[in-house]
Design an enzyme around this catalytic site. Structure first.
Site, PDB file in Angstrom:
ATOM      1  CG  ASP A 126      -4.351   6.426   0.580  1.00 24.05           C
ATOM      2  OD1 ASP A 126      -5.298   5.693   0.907  1.00 24.05           O
ATOM      3  OD2 ASP A 126      -4.178   7.565   1.028  1.00 24.05           O
ATOM      4  CG  ASP A 161      -2.134   0.775   1.151  1.00 23.51           C
ATOM      5  OD1 ASP A 161      -2.145   1.760   0.391  1.00 23.51           O
ATOM      6  OD2 ASP A 161      -3.116   0.421   1.826  1.00 23.51           O
ATOM      7  CD  GLU A 204      -8.595   5.397  -1.154  1.00 24.70           C
ATOM      8  OE1 GLU A 204      -9.454   5.257  -0.264  1.00 24.70           O
ATOM      9  OE2 GLU A 204      -7.489   5.916  -0.945  1.00 24.70           O
ATOM     10  CG  HIS A 248      -7.901   0.625   5.275  1.00 26.56           C
ATOM     11  ND1 HIS A 248      -7.830   0.209   3.964  1.00 26.56           N
ATOM     12  CD2 HIS A 248      -7.592   1.941   5.270  1.00 26.56           C
ATOM     13  CE1 HIS A 248      -7.484   1.233   3.198  1.00 26.56           C
ATOM     14  NE2 HIS A 248      -7.328   2.289   3.959  1.00 26.56           N
ATOM     15  CG  ASP A 249     -10.372   4.157   4.790  1.00 23.39           C
ATOM     16  OD1 ASP A 249      -9.859   4.279   5.919  1.00 23.39           O
ATOM     17  OD2 ASP A 249      -9.813   4.555   3.745  1.00 23.39           O
TER      18      ASP A 249
END
Length: 558
Positions: free
Chosen positions: A198, A97, A255, A331-332
């Site tokens: 990200d 990531d 993302e 994770h969000d």
């Protein structure tokens, strides 16, 4: 020609919450290495690690202080090398990531930038003079407050779309861009197999950084419409592809908040000039508040009509042009079974978790499974603000309740229980022992109280568990080409059904008919199922034909 990642399944690990090997209450790399056999048993192909880099952890590791060093809480570079080696021995690939929209304010680049306007690293970040004694524009941070922080020494402001400790990088600077490419090549040369990027579609900011449109109820303007999918984004990603991805056999996913299907066709085009796929968020916004000032903070459930229309739009728009990523959790995001399913009883938790898994895994794209999703982990439903760790949840409470007074504290706590990012980040539930077998120490994030009943040991001991259902779905994807390459179509007349979602996947050899009951009601529906059709997978042990039971999922093959 089919790419290796097109029928792969990705398993996301949130390192702080997966397995603690040294009993300090925080998960770590040796803990993940211990559990790789479990991920292999599930059948996943790629392990996506949320950030493991050196970080002050202001935003749980998405504030990176050194891209080429491991956060000491998680271990050492030798621990990472051991993890990578074991993963490769098991036939698993590792996806890193990376966050290159911003760094931590503790990164050496930013420390240098603070030394003065003539420092060579100053232009690695975005600096502007103030306007009439205040910030350069009206943008708000996504973590509440203004998106600008003043540096008193130089009397200039730097941009931070997230926390003030996360200054945005200046992608207009070619030196910065090539520093990023060098770092990515370093990891690829080390042997990592992919990158999850990200908020990658924020890196191209609009020229001049003008004011954004402001909602009257908001203290600051939402900058997302101005920073998402910027005017140079495809240029930057094609340059990244030429400098990094074209030199290595890696998989990439970006993302991309506010991405449209038209933009996604450029980012994830099958010609492989930019990324392999993107994460879009439209289906994650279907249960948001009717009041735009409250955003995602709500406690309603998305309607099937909205959910089906959105998933179908992405399936149809990208078919033959670009590649989809398929996900419910990360994770969000709150836990899918508590959000789109039903965790009110044990029976409905298991049935609805399997139904939602079927809905997703039978579609075209690369599926992502977030740790614990495969055992049907639920939201934590903490009832005190002090139990939450997530900066965004805590800041939002104070802004919405104390400053804006848009809702009362009790209502906001209901919203946070439904949507806080902490729901995803509670430690992995391995067994019913102390702290779910995650750690003997006080855990960095409070345990989900349901771990006594919902855990890996229980799932592995029950042949009808959510785990084995996910395992079967993954095996089917590996074995049946139609799941990878078949066309997607709604069953005629299904587009208005408020209870049942029915679609087909077809290639030259095979047809799959997927039937999903989104409700806890028994419903009657008739579909033309050939006499020679077999039930490929179902969350019930028998087939009652036109009688579709609560949260029933079944896939016919013919």
């Amino acid at each position: 020609m089919e790419k290796w990642w097109e029928n792969a399944v990705v398993y996301q690990v949130y390192p702080a919450s997966y397995q603690d090997s040294n009993n300090d209450g925080i998960g770590d790399l040796p803990g993940i290495t211990e559990r790789l056999d479990y991920i292999k048993k599930l059948g996943a192909d790629i392990v996506w690690l949320s950030p493991i880099y050196k970080s002050p952890q202001v935003d749980n590791g998405y504030d990176i202080a050194d891209y080429q060093a491991i956060n000491p809480d998680f271990g050492t570079m030798a621990d990472f090398d051991a993890l990578l080696a074991k993963a490769h021995d098991l036939g698993l690939k590792i996806m890193m990531d990376i966050v290159v929209n911003h760094t931590s304010d503790q990164h050496q680049w930013f420390k240098e930038a603070l030394k003065g306007k003539d420092n060579p690293y100053r232009d690695y970040y975005i600096w502007k003079d103030g306007k009439n004694g205040s910030a350069p524009n009206n943008w708000g941070s996504f973590f509440t407050g203004p998106a600008w922080e003043k540096d008193d020494q130089s009397d200039q402001y730097y941009l931070h779309l997230f926390a003030k400790e996360q200054p945005d990088l200046n992608w207009e600077n070619p030196k910065l861009r090539h520093s990023v490419y060098d770092m990515m090549n370093w990891w690829a040369d080390k042997g990592v197999d992919g990158f999850r990027m990200d908020v990658i579609n924020y890196i191209s900011k609009p020229e001049g950084l003008p004011d954004a449109k402001k909602n009257p109820d908001d203290l600051y303007a939402n900058p997302e419409p101005m920073v998402a999918n910027g005017h140079r984004i495809h240029e930057f990603l094609q340059e990244m592809n030429q400098n990094v991805m074209s030199k290595h056999d890696v998989v990439t996913v970006g993302e991309a908040p506010s991405v449209t299907t038209d933009e996604a066709k450029k980012y994830a085009n099958l010609n492989n000039q930019e990324l392999n796929m993107v994460f879009q968020f439209e289906h994650m916004c279907l249960d948001g508040n009717d009041n735009p000032a409250l955003g995602r903070w709500a406690d309603k459930k998305a309607s099937l009509k909205d959910l089906r229309a959105n998933l179908s739009k992405w399936q149809e728009a990208l078919a033959g042009k670009a590649w989809n990523s398929l996900y419910w959790n990360n994770h969000d995001q709150p836990r899918v079974v508590s959000r789109f399913g039903d965790d009110s009883t044990e029976e409905y938790r298991v049935l609805s978790a399997k139904m939602l898994a079927t809905m997703l895994h039978m579609q075209q794209g690369t599926p992502y499974v977030f740790e614990g999703e495969e055992i049907g982990m639920t939201n934590a439903y903490f009832d005190k603000l002090d139990d939450y760790v997530d900066l965004d949840s805590i800041n939002s409470y104070h802004q919405i309740v104390d400053q804006q007074k848009l809702v009362d504290g009790k209502t906001m706590m209901k919203y946070i229980a439904k949507h806080s990012r902490d729901n995803a980040r509670t430690p992995m539930q391995w067994d019913s022992s102390k702290n779910a077998g995650f750690s003997d120490h006080q855990t960095w994030e409070k345990m989900n109280p349901r771990y006594h009943d919902i855990n890996v040991k229980q799932a592995l001991d029950d042949k009808n568990s959510v785990f084995y259902y996910y395992q079967k779905l993954i095996k089917l994807r590996h074995e049946l080409p139609v799941i990878t390459n078949g066309t997607y179509a709604l069953v005629d007349g299904n587009d208005q059904d408020e209870q049942v979602y029915a679609y087909t996947r077809k290639n030259a050899d095979t047809t799959l008919l997927v039937i999903l009951n989104y409700t806890k009601e028994n419903v009657q529906r008739h579909y033309d199922v050939p006499a020679n059709a077999k039930v490929l997978i179902s969350n019930y042990s028998d087939d009652q034909g036109d009688n579709i039971r609560p949260y029933e999922a079944k896939v016919y093959q013919f």
